[in-house]
Design a protein around this motif. Structure first.
Motif, PDB file in Angstrom:
ATOM      1  N   VAL A   1      12.021 -13.627   8.984  1.00 21.03           N
ATOM      2  CA  VAL A   1      11.088 -14.366   9.966  1.00 21.03           C
ATOM      3  C   VAL A   1      11.757 -13.787  11.578  1.00 21.03           C
ATOM      4  CG1 VAL A   1      11.782 -16.246  11.212  1.00 21.03           C
ATOM      5  CG2 VAL A   1      12.291 -17.048   9.303  1.00 21.03           C
ATOM      6  N   LEU A   2      12.363 -13.003  11.853  1.00 23.58           N
ATOM      7  CA  LEU A   2      12.860 -12.256  12.571  1.00 23.58           C
ATOM      8  C   LEU A   2      11.736 -10.856  12.965  1.00 23.58           C
ATOM      9  CD1 LEU A   2      16.464 -12.329  13.146  1.00 23.58           C
ATOM     10  CD2 LEU A   2      14.274 -13.762  14.122  1.00 23.58           C
ATOM     11  N   TYR A   3      11.648 -10.103  11.569  1.00 23.95           N
ATOM     12  CA  TYR A   3      10.801  -8.668  11.952  1.00 23.95           C
ATOM     13  C   TYR A   3       9.320  -9.171  11.230  1.00 23.95           C
ATOM     14  CZ  TYR A   3      14.744  -6.567  13.531  1.00 23.95           C
ATOM     15  OH  TYR A   3      16.038  -6.329  14.480  1.00 23.95           O
ATOM     16  N   ARG A   4       8.375  -8.460  11.821  1.00 24.33           N
ATOM     17  CA  ARG A   4       7.202  -8.910  10.950  1.00 24.33           C
ATOM     18  C   ARG A   4       6.011  -7.256  11.756  1.00 24.33           C
ATOM     19  NH1 ARG A   4       8.635 -13.984  13.512  1.00 24.33           N
ATOM     20  NH2 ARG A   4       6.332 -13.566  15.195  1.00 24.33           N
ATOM     21  N   PRO A   5       5.664  -7.694  10.659  1.00 24.29           N
ATOM     22  CA  PRO A   5       4.525  -6.376  11.073  1.00 24.29           C
ATOM     23  C   PRO A   5       3.853  -6.370  12.393  1.00 24.29           C
ATOM     24  CG  PRO A   5       3.882  -7.265   9.313  1.00 24.29           C
ATOM     25  CD  PRO A   5       4.831  -8.214   9.955  1.00 24.29           C
ATOM     26  N   GLN A   6       3.245  -5.053  13.177  1.00 28.31           N
ATOM     27  CA  GLN A   6       2.662  -5.043  14.603  1.00 28.31           C
ATOM     28  C   GLN A   6       1.733  -6.220  14.128  1.00 28.31           C
ATOM     29  OE1 GLN A   6       3.329  -1.515  16.792  1.00 28.31           O
ATOM     30  NE2 GLN A   6       0.871  -1.795  16.800  1.00 28.31           N
ATOM     31  N   ARG A   7       1.676  -7.015  15.505  1.00 30.42           N
ATOM     32  CA  ARG A   7      -0.177  -7.456  15.432  1.00 30.42           C
ATOM     33  C   ARG A   7      -0.761  -6.407  15.570  1.00 30.42           C
ATOM     34  NH1 ARG A   7       0.900 -11.513  18.449  1.00 30.42           N
ATOM     35  NH2 ARG A   7      -0.690 -12.376  18.825  1.00 30.42           N
TER      36      ARG A   7
ATOM     37  N   ARG B   1       0.775  -1.124   0.348  1.00 27.26           N
ATOM     38  CA  ARG B   1      -0.363  -0.265  -0.064  1.00 27.26           C
ATOM     39  C   ARG B   1       0.557   1.246  -0.022  1.00 27.26           C
ATOM     40  NH1 ARG B   1      -2.058  -2.983   3.742  1.00 27.26           N
ATOM     41  NH2 ARG B   1      -1.300  -2.408   5.603  1.00 27.26           N
ATOM     42  N   SER B   2      -0.041   2.120   0.131  1.00 30.53           N
ATOM     43  CA  SER B   2       1.137   4.139  -0.107  1.00 30.53           C
ATOM     44  C   SER B   2       2.050   4.089   1.182  1.00 30.53           C
ATOM     45  CB  SER B   2      -0.136   5.333  -0.659  1.00 30.53           C
ATOM     46  OG  SER B   2      -0.842   4.821   0.822  1.00 30.53           O
ATOM     47  N   ARG B   3       1.117   2.989   2.418  1.00 31.92           N
ATOM     48  CA  ARG B   3       2.121   3.183   3.551  1.00 31.92           C
ATOM     49  C   ARG B   3       2.675   1.893   4.132  1.00 31.92           C
ATOM     50  NH1 ARG B   3       1.235   6.096   8.794  1.00 31.92           N
ATOM     51  NH2 ARG B   3       2.687   5.964  10.231  1.00 31.92           N
ATOM     52  N   THR B   4       4.288   2.013   4.049  1.00 33.21           N
ATOM     53  CA  THR B   4       4.515   0.566   3.989  1.00 33.21           C
ATOM     54  C   THR B   4       5.173   0.468   5.549  1.00 33.21           C
ATOM     55  OG1 THR B   4       6.719   0.888   2.385  1.00 33.21           O
ATOM     56  CG2 THR B   4       7.035  -0.843   4.645  1.00 33.21           C
ATOM     57  N   PRO B   5       4.582  -1.107   6.425  1.00 34.68           N
ATOM     58  CA  PRO B   5       4.220  -1.296   7.364  1.00 34.68           C
ATOM     59  C   PRO B   5       5.683  -1.935   7.970  1.00 34.68           C
ATOM     60  CG  PRO B   5       3.937  -3.251   6.331  1.00 34.68           C
ATOM     61  CD  PRO B   5       4.386  -1.909   5.274  1.00 34.68           C
ATOM     62  N   HIS B   6       5.581  -0.847   9.515  1.00 32.77           N
ATOM     63  CA  HIS B   6       7.435  -0.539   9.822  1.00 32.77           C
ATOM     64  C   HIS B   6       6.950  -2.335   9.943  1.00 32.77           C
ATOM     65  CE1 HIS B   6       7.455   3.013  10.370  1.00 32.77           C
ATOM     66  NE2 HIS B   6       6.537   3.370  11.161  1.00 32.77           N
ATOM     67  N   LEU B   7       8.510  -3.178  11.136  1.00 27.22           N
ATOM     68  CA  LEU B   7       8.605  -4.037  10.663  1.00 27.22           C
ATOM     69  C   LEU B   7       9.503  -4.716  12.554  1.00 27.22           C
ATOM     70  CD1 LEU B   7       9.445  -5.718   7.034  1.00 27.22           C
ATOM     71  CD2 LEU B   7       7.467  -5.250   8.631  1.00 27.22           C
TER      72      LEU B   7
ATOM     73  N   SER C   1      -3.973  -8.925  28.922  1.00 31.93           N
ATOM     74  CA  SER C   1      -4.065 -10.242  27.808  1.00 31.93           C
ATOM     75  C   SER C   1      -2.636 -10.284  26.717  1.00 31.93           C
ATOM     76  CB  SER C   1      -5.320 -10.185  26.909  1.00 31.93           C
ATOM     77  OG  SER C   1      -5.048  -9.140  26.070  1.00 31.93           O
ATOM     78  N   TYR C   2      -1.689  -9.066  27.194  1.00 35.42           N
ATOM     79  CA  TYR C   2      -0.602  -8.783  26.311  1.00 35.42           C
ATOM     80  C   TYR C   2       0.526 -10.326  26.792  1.00 35.42           C
ATOM     81  CZ  TYR C   2       3.702  -7.408  24.354  1.00 35.42           C
ATOM     82  OH  TYR C   2       4.696  -6.717  24.048  1.00 35.42           O
ATOM     83  N   GLY C   3       0.169 -10.707  25.759  1.00 35.88           N
ATOM     84  CA  GLY C   3       1.551 -11.601  25.200  1.00 35.88           C
ATOM     85  C   GLY C   3       2.696 -11.340  25.311  1.00 35.88           C
ATOM     86  N   GLY C   4       3.471 -10.356  25.172  1.00 30.50           N
ATOM     87  CA  GLY C   4       4.904  -9.702  25.703  1.00 30.50           C
ATOM     88  C   GLY C   4       5.349 -10.212  23.925  1.00 30.50           C
ATOM     89  N   ASP C   5       5.102 -10.433  22.507  1.00 34.12           N
ATOM     90  CA  ASP C   5       5.357  -9.938  21.538  1.00 34.12           C
ATOM     91  C   ASP C   5       4.731  -8.862  20.847  1.00 34.12           C
ATOM     92  OD1 ASP C   5       6.620 -10.144  19.397  1.00 34.12           O
ATOM     93  OD2 ASP C   5       6.544 -12.816  19.294  1.00 34.12           O
ATOM     94  N   ARG C   6       5.001  -7.632  20.276  1.00 36.54           N
ATOM     95  CA  ARG C   6       4.477  -7.015  19.242  1.00 36.54           C
ATOM     96  C   ARG C   6       4.095  -6.678  18.502  1.00 36.54           C
ATOM     97  NH1 ARG C   6       6.609  -0.957  19.267  1.00 36.54           N
ATOM     98  NH2 ARG C   6       5.011   0.181  18.043  1.00 36.54           N
ATOM     99  N   ARG C   7       5.181  -8.438  17.131  1.00 40.29           N
ATOM    100  CA  ARG C   7       4.333  -9.155  16.517  1.00 40.29           C
ATOM    101  C   ARG C   7       3.565  -9.384  15.769  1.00 40.29           C
ATOM    102  NH1 ARG C   7      10.250 -11.705  15.799  1.00 40.29           N
ATOM    103  NH2 ARG C   7       9.405 -12.262  17.684  1.00 40.29           N
ATOM    104  N   GLU C   8       3.088 -10.137  15.279  1.00 40.10           N
ATOM    105  CA  GLU C   8       2.206 -10.621  14.251  1.00 40.10           C
ATOM    106  C   GLU C   8       2.585 -12.245  15.316  1.00 40.10           C
ATOM    107  OE1 GLU C   8       2.481 -11.240   9.834  1.00 40.10           O
ATOM    108  OE2 GLU C   8       0.877  -9.457  10.418  1.00 40.10           O
ATOM    109  N   ASP C   9       1.812 -13.564  14.831  1.00 36.05           N
ATOM    110  CA  ASP C   9       2.161 -14.598  14.892  1.00 36.05           C
ATOM    111  C   ASP C   9       3.410 -15.293  14.032  1.00 36.05           C
ATOM    112  OD1 ASP C   9       0.915 -14.472  18.008  1.00 36.05           O
ATOM    113  OD2 ASP C   9      -1.309 -15.237  16.644  1.00 36.05           O
ATOM    114  N   PHE C  10       3.824 -16.000  13.424  1.00 33.18           N
ATOM    115  CA  PHE C  10       4.940 -16.565  12.851  1.00 33.18           C
ATOM    116  C   PHE C  10       4.010 -17.929  11.874  1.00 33.18           C
ATOM    117  CE2 PHE C  10       7.618 -20.039  11.625  1.00 33.18           C
ATOM    118  CZ  PHE C  10       8.102 -19.044  10.508  1.00 33.18           C
ATOM    119  N   ASN C  11       4.039 -16.840  10.595  1.00 38.20           N
ATOM    120  CA  ASN C  11       3.413 -17.850   9.619  1.00 38.20           C
ATOM    121  C   ASN C  11       3.917 -17.893   8.857  1.00 38.20           C
ATOM    122  OD1 ASN C  11       1.754 -18.855   7.294  1.00 38.20           O
ATOM    123  ND2 ASN C  11       0.382 -17.334   8.508  1.00 38.20           N
ATOM    124  N   GLU C  12       4.489 -19.311   8.491  1.00 38.58           N
ATOM    125  CA  GLU C  12       5.645 -19.769   7.102  1.00 38.58           C
ATOM    126  C   GLU C  12       4.942 -19.548   5.860  1.00 38.58           C
ATOM    127  OE1 GLU C  12       6.207 -23.882   6.283  1.00 38.58           O
ATOM    128  OE2 GLU C  12       5.058 -23.889   8.061  1.00 38.58           O
TER     129      GLU C  12
END
Length: 277
Positions: free
Chosen positions: A152-158, A106-112, A167-178
């Protein structure tokens, strides 16, 4: 940190990788990509980064001063020696003009965003893929494997990221999806190499820390199996059945390593007792 005075400037200078700032780490990685005819200019470039002073100040340093200051930059010459880099100095990939090169976004690239210090929020599934790509990159030096490692290591924010929620689980990143790796790896191909090299140094440092903390895992049959067939083979052996594979893969990396260490140490004790009887 050590206190250093250069002219009228007083600086606290990092003496370990973890004491660097994120910008300093990126600058060091840029220096790694430069060709120097002799070691002197490389040391001077690294010292300038540590002291955070302009080139004109470094150029005023005489030969005697340079020799005295040179040991301060020694730890930067070989990341495999001394205390490893385990602090997350790049919690978010820096956004530069290259970020706009990601085709189809999209016009704005998501932060990783990346993992926390010492792989504290890495899952075993992430490690399976990341370590495979890491070892392949060391073997081949092909950039494609490094792209996949960073992907693998850098992903968009959930979407439900609320760090102060119960309910915060300690990970800012979206769940890993191969299944999303290839697309993100294509984006990483457009990221400057020195940025990916900084991520590689962090990964190497955290892996060295894993080897130290879970020494039995990385020196025995488990490590041999991982080297030959990948950590996925270890996962299937550890899960003890297909129905538990997914649940085990989703566990914290440190929890899985700790359990493997416990099982192997118990096995060693039982073997020693049997041989002694």
């Amino acid at each position: 940190m050590v206190d250093v005075e250069i002219g009228r400037r007083r600086r606290k200078v990092a003496q370990t990788w973890n004491e660097l700032t994120g910008p300093q780490l990126l600058q060091v990685c840029q220096v790694y990509g430069l060709a120097f005819d002799t070691p002197g200019p490389r040391y001077k470039a690294l010292l300038r980064i540590l002291f955070a002073v302009p080139n004109r100040v470094m150029n005023r340093i005489n030969v005697v001063q340079f020799v005295d200051l040179k040991p301060l930059a020694t730890f930067l010459l070989d990341p495999t020696k001394g205390r490893p880099l385990t602090d997350q100095l790049l919690p978010r990939l820096p956004t530069c003009s290259w970020a706009q090169l990601w085709a189809g976004v999209r016009s704005r690239t998501p932060h990783l965003y990346g993992p926390r210090d010492s792989f504290r929020n890495l899952t075993f599934a992430e490690f399976i893929f990341a370590d495979t790509f890491f070892l392949r990159y060391l073997q081949t030096n092909e950039e494609a494997w490094l792209n996949k490692l960073v992907a693998v290591l850098y992903r968009p924010q959930r979407e439900d990221y609320r760090p102060h929620a119960a309910s915060y689980g300690g990970d800012r990143r979206e769940d890993f999806n191969e299944h999303l790796l290839d697309a993100r790896a294509g984006y990483m191909a457009r990221v400057p190499h020195y940025v990916k090299l900084a991520v590689l140094l962090y990964y190497q440092g955290c892996r060295r820390e894993l080897e130290r903390r879970y020494q039995r895992v990385f020196e025995g049959d488990t490590n041999q199996k991982a080297a030959l067939s990948g950590w996925e083979a270890v996962l299937h052996n550890l899960a003890d059945g297909v129905h538990r594979v997914e649940a085990t893969a989703g566990q914290s990396l440190h929890n899985v390593m700790r359990e493997m260490q416990r099982v192997l140490e118990n096995y060693d004790r039982a073997k020693a007792a049997h041989q002694a009887s």
